[in-house]
Structure formats: structure tokens, C-alpha cells
Enzyme design. Structure first.
Site, PDB file in Angstrom:
ATOM      1  N   THR A 218       1.438   6.109 -13.015  1.00  0.00           N
ATOM      2  CA  THR A 218       0.168   6.855 -13.015  1.00  0.00           C
ATOM      3  C   THR A 218      -0.310   6.983 -11.574  1.00  0.00           C
ATOM      4  O   THR A 218      -0.066   6.089 -10.764  1.00  0.00           O
ATOM      5  CB  THR A 218      -0.875   6.063 -13.838  1.00  0.00           C
ATOM      6  OG1 THR A 218      -0.496   6.114 -15.199  1.00  0.00           O
ATOM      7  CG2 THR A 218      -2.284   6.625 -13.676  1.00  0.00           C
ATOM      8  N   ARG A 246      -1.925   9.913 -28.873  1.00  0.00           N
ATOM      9  CA  ARG A 246      -2.521   8.778 -28.141  1.00  0.00           C
ATOM     10  C   ARG A 246      -3.051   9.216 -26.760  1.00  0.00           C
ATOM     11  O   ARG A 246      -2.397   9.917 -26.016  1.00  0.00           O
ATOM     12  CB  ARG A 246      -1.466   7.692 -27.973  1.00  0.00           C
ATOM     13  CG  ARG A 246      -1.937   6.442 -27.213  1.00  0.00           C
ATOM     14  CD  ARG A 246      -1.610   6.508 -25.743  1.00  0.00           C
ATOM     15  NE  ARG A 246      -1.915   5.252 -25.061  1.00  0.00           N
ATOM     16  CZ  ARG A 246      -1.939   5.103 -23.745  1.00  0.00           C
ATOM     17  NH1 ARG A 246      -1.689   6.118 -22.956  1.00  0.00           N
ATOM     18  NH2 ARG A 246      -2.220   3.939 -23.204  1.00  0.00           N
ATOM     19  N   VAL A 247      -4.259   8.799 -26.456  1.00  0.00           N
ATOM     20  CA  VAL A 247      -4.837   9.059 -25.136  1.00  0.00           C
ATOM     21  C   VAL A 247      -5.203   7.710 -24.513  1.00  0.00           C
ATOM     22  O   VAL A 247      -5.783   6.853 -25.193  1.00  0.00           O
ATOM     23  CB  VAL A 247      -6.090   9.953 -25.247  1.00  0.00           C
ATOM     24  CG1 VAL A 247      -6.771  10.089 -23.892  1.00  0.00           C
ATOM     25  CG2 VAL A 247      -5.715  11.326 -25.795  1.00  0.00           C
ATOM     26  N   GLY A 248      -4.862   7.515 -23.261  1.00  0.00           N
ATOM     27  CA  GLY A 248      -5.149   6.245 -22.580  1.00  0.00           C
ATOM     28  C   GLY A 248      -6.456   6.282 -21.813  1.00  0.00           C
ATOM     29  O   GLY A 248      -7.346   7.105 -22.091  1.00  0.00           O
ATOM     30  N   ASP A 249      -6.566   5.426 -20.841  1.00  0.00           N
ATOM     31  CA  ASP A 249      -7.814   5.293 -20.089  1.00  0.00           C
ATOM     32  C   ASP A 249      -7.975   6.340 -18.985  1.00  0.00           C
ATOM     33  O   ASP A 249      -9.101   6.628 -18.562  1.00  0.00           O
ATOM     34  CB  ASP A 249      -7.890   3.903 -19.437  1.00  0.00           C
ATOM     35  CG  ASP A 249      -6.718   3.675 -18.476  1.00  0.00           C
ATOM     36  OD1 ASP A 249      -5.572   4.014 -18.848  1.00  0.00           O
ATOM     37  OD2 ASP A 249      -6.935   3.178 -17.359  1.00  0.00           O
ATOM     38  N   THR A 269      -5.073   1.967 -13.229  1.00  0.00           N
ATOM     39  CA  THR A 269      -3.740   2.177 -13.789  1.00  0.00           C
ATOM     40  C   THR A 269      -3.318   0.921 -14.520  1.00  0.00           C
ATOM     41  O   THR A 269      -3.583  -0.186 -14.044  1.00  0.00           O
ATOM     42  CB  THR A 269      -2.706   2.516 -12.705  1.00  0.00           C
ATOM     43  OG1 THR A 269      -1.397   2.489 -13.310  1.00  0.00           O
ATOM     44  CG2 THR A 269      -2.729   1.549 -11.539  1.00  0.00           C
ATOM     45  N   GLY A 270      -2.694   1.097 -15.674  1.00  0.00           N
ATOM     46  CA  GLY A 270      -2.270  -0.090 -16.409  1.00  0.00           C
ATOM     47  C   GLY A 270      -2.240   0.213 -17.890  1.00  0.00           C
ATOM     48  O   GLY A 270      -2.192   1.386 -18.304  1.00  0.00           O
ATOM     49  N   GLY A 272      -3.516   1.140 -20.876  1.00  0.00           N
ATOM     50  CA  GLY A 272      -4.748   1.888 -21.085  1.00  0.00           C
ATOM     51  C   GLY A 272      -5.643   1.380 -22.199  1.00  0.00           C
ATOM     52  O   GLY A 272      -6.873   1.436 -22.090  1.00  0.00           O
TER      53      GLY A 272
HETATM   54  N1  ASP Z   1      -3.193   3.814 -17.802  1.00  0.00           N
HETATM   55  C1  ASP Z   1      -2.179   4.725 -18.239  1.00  0.00           C
HETATM   56  C2  ASP Z   1      -2.335   4.913 -19.731  1.00  0.00           C
HETATM   57  O1  ASP Z   1      -2.540   3.948 -20.425  1.00  0.00           O
HETATM   58  C3  ASP Z   1      -0.785   4.283 -17.939  1.00  0.00           C
HETATM   59  C4  ASP Z   1      -0.573   3.622 -16.602  1.00  0.00           C
HETATM   60  O2  ASP Z   1      -1.462   3.636 -15.772  1.00  0.00           O
HETATM   61  O3  ASP Z   1       0.519   3.087 -16.361  1.00  0.00           O
HETATM   62  O4  ASP Z   1      -2.173   6.009 -20.193  1.00  0.00           O
END
Ligand code: ASP
Length: 355
Positions: A218, A246-249, A269-270, A272
Site C-alpha cells: 500500500t 471487502r474494503v480496508g482502512d 498501512t497494515g 485494514g
Molecule cells: N491497509 C490495506 C488494507 O487493509 C493493506 C495494506 O496496507 O497492506 O486494505
């Protein structure tokens, strides 16, 4: 009659020019003020032992290009928002990162993209999710902010909005790379193996199949411009093998992205799901706002909350004084910064620069 009318127009034009002039004076550079930016290219299981020197060099070059592109905007007097989009555009176009070209695949074997931006000066924000055909999602997020009356648009509707603004849609194949297709294959094989081991007495945790090793990349940026304004942006393909829309953060304002001149700008990032539950980006700003916690301590405390719930990842954050935080609880995070009074720093692993 005619000369009178003409004089009236000349007079009104002169009057109209006054506020413009005043505006350009008001936004001119206060001497000696720090400006600059921080970028990330994702956090995760990023370890020296697993990285070839060639790959590492490619990442460092890519980070440096994005950093310099964003810095050039600020150096020439551009806004923090313009610097954020310039830096993120380069990373979206680079297949090394999980954003734009090179995004991870969802369970249906296509790339599905999310992005958001926020302007710390006005607290205006724009976000897009589940895009399949927009080359640079961060630009559409910015346009949702600037050209629509909404904050978040998703899927077909977001792409219709893009077309109404003259965006060219690109085929989903544009985003797809063999490297990420291979990761999807691995993730789906792992998922099948796990499903085979499931028993009625021990149901799998709902997020069990998300693998920590197959989703880094990300991208995000936080910037402080010469006028003292902050902005933040984040763009992603999300998580490999994601399902059901699915939608992340990343496109959630307050989770993956937040900016407010009074506190800070944050891009996350991480994993989500955890970042949404903690409300990561806003949580950092709230500690500063309500308790006067310094930026770095606030970022560390918020990442500790993510870790406590079982999540992993990181943030880049920047306040109006130009202090920065690059906090993560994963083994590594692709990251870089440059300021008017600090040379460029590029780091990847946990034992390199964190501020
Ligand atoms: N945060 C992102 C998500 O969960 C993925 C990532 O940052 O690695 O969609």
C-alpha cells in the site's frame, strides 16, 4: 453609454484582482519555515534475509523517485495536497507497490482499488473504493473531494463520476502482474489447506485466511507545504484474495487517512480490519487534540492498540511543525522522507531510521 460601461468593467476587473493579489501574498512563503514530506510503500513481513540486493535497490530507487517528485512540488511552492498526489501517482504507476499497477488480486482474480485524501487546511476529504478501471485512484479521490458534494464514492458509481469528469477507463488487465497473480495462487492454496483442517469444534477465526505475508505495498504520503498546510493520502489494492467487496482502512477517513492543520496528517498501512476498528489515523490526531500528546508518542500508542487487538502494520505522520513519526509493529515498512532542512532518508527494515 459605451465608454461608461467599459470604465465600469475595467474598474470591476481591477477590484476583482485585489483579493487574488491579497491571496497570493497571504500564501507566500514565511522565511525559514520547514516544509517537506514523508511517504510509505507499505508495511509487513519485509526482511533482509528474504530480499535480494537487486529487489532492495529497486524499492529504494522507486521510493526516492516518489519522494523527489513530491518534494519538487513543495519546493516550487505547490500545495501539500498537490505533493501528496504527485508522490502517490508515481507509486501507483510502479508495479512494485500494491496500488494502481501491480495491485494485489482479489478472490475473483481481478484488481480492486481503494484510495483517499484529506486536506488539513479545510478538513475536506475524498475517498473511492472498489474501483476496477481507474489508472490513478488517488486522483479520483481528490476529485471526489474537490468536484463532488460527497466524501466517498464506490464501485461503478465512482467510475461513472470519473467518466463524467473525462477520465479514460483502463482495462483491469492494466493493473495485473504475474508476481501478484502468483501470490493469489499461494493464498488460495493456503486457504484450501486451512479449510481442510477445520473441525466443527474449532471454527476458523473470521479473518484467519488473511495472510500477513502477501499484502505489503500500500502507498501513502503526508506533506507539509510552505504555507504551513498539511495533507494526507493513501492508495491500495487491499489484501490478496479479499472477497465479497471487502474494503480496508485505506479509503476510510479517520482510519487509513486523516489530516488537520491543528494536529497532524496520517497515512496508514497494515491489516485494514484492525486499523478500522482502532480508527488509527484519527486516534493519533485525537490524542494530540485532547491531551496534547506529542506526535511520535501518539503514533506509538495507537500502533500499540492495533498490536493489542492482534493486528499489524504502521503509519507515517507529520505535524504542522514538521515533526514526523514512522511507527510500525511489522518487521519492516517501506518509507522515506525529505524536508527543506533535512536531506532525504530512505528506509525499509525495522532497524533503520524511524524518524
Ligand atoms: N491497509 C490495506 C488494507 O487493509 C493493506 C495494506 O496496507 O497492506 O486494505
Amino acid at each position: 453609454m459605451k465608454p461608461l460601461l467599459l470604465r465600469f468593467f475595467v474598474f470591476s476587473a481591477a477590484l476583482a484582482a485585489v483579493p487574488c493579489f491579497a491571496l497570493s501574498l497571504a500564501t507566500s512563503v514565511p522565511a525559514g519555515k520547514r516544509y517537506g514530506l514523508v511517504i510509505h510503500g507499505g508495511a509487513g513481513v519485509i526482511e533482509r534475509a528474504a530480499m535480494s540486493p537487486e529487489r532492495e535497490a529497486e524499492y529504494r530507487t522507486a521510493l526516492n523517485q516518489a519522494l523527489q517528485a513530491g518534494y519538487a512540488v513543495l519546493d516550487q511552492g505547490g500545495s501539500a495536497l498537490e505533493a501528496v498526489t504527485a508522490a502517490i501517482n508515481l507509486m501507483e504507476d510502479n508495479p512494485l507497490f500494491n496500488a494502481g499497477k501491480g495491485a494485489v488480486f482479489n478472490a475473483d482474480g481481478i484488481c480492486e482499488l481503494d484510495a483517499s485524501v484529506m486536506d488539513g487546511r479545510t478538513q475536506a476529504a475524498g475517498a473511492v473504493a472498489a474501483l476496477h478501471h481507474i489508472k490513478n485512484p488517488i486522483n479520483l479521490a481528490r476529485d471526489v473531494m474537490l468536484k463532488s458534494e460527497h466524501v466517498m464514492l464506490v464501485g461503478d458509481g465512482a467510475e461513472k463520476f470519473a467518466q463524467s469528469l473525462g477520465y479514460q477507463l483502463v482495462p483491469n488487465a492494466y493493473f495485473q502482474t504475474d508476481w501478484r497473480r502468483e501470490q493469489l495462487k499461494k493464498a488460495q492454496e493456503q486457504e484450501k489447506e486451512k479449510a481442510g483442517k477445520k473441525t466443527a469444534a474449532l471454527p476458523a477465526a473470521p479473518v484467519d485466511y488473511f495472510t500477513r505475508t502477501l499484502r505489503w505495498g500500500t502507498v501513502g504520503c503526508v506533506a507539509l507545504d510552505r504555507a504551513g498546510n498539511l495533507a494526507a493520502g493513501t492508495s491500495t489494492g487491499g489484501m490478496t484474495n479479499k472477497k465479497y467487496g471487502r474494503v480496508g482502512d485505506a479509503p476510510i477517513i479517520g482510519a487509513g487517512t486523516y489530516a488537520n492543520n491543528a494536529t497532524c496528517a496520517v497515512s496508514a498501512t497494515g491489516w485494514g480490519e484492525f486499523f478500522i476498528r482502532v480508527g488509527v489515523a484519527r486516534d493519533i490526531a485525537a490524542q494530540m487534540e485532547y491531551r496534547g500528546t506529542p506526535l511520535r508518542a501518539a503514533a506509538a500508542a495507537t500502533i500499540a492498540k492495533v498490536a493489542q487487538l492482534g493486528g499489524d502494520g504502521g503509519v507515517i505522520a507529520l505535524d504542522a511543525q514538521g515533526d514526523i513519526a514512522m511507527e510500525f509493529n511489522s518487521p519492516g515498512m517501506y518509507r522515506a522522507f525529505r524536508f527543506s532542512d533535512r536531506p532525504a532518508v530512505i528506509a525499509i527494515y525495522g532497524d533503520e531510521a524511524k524518524n
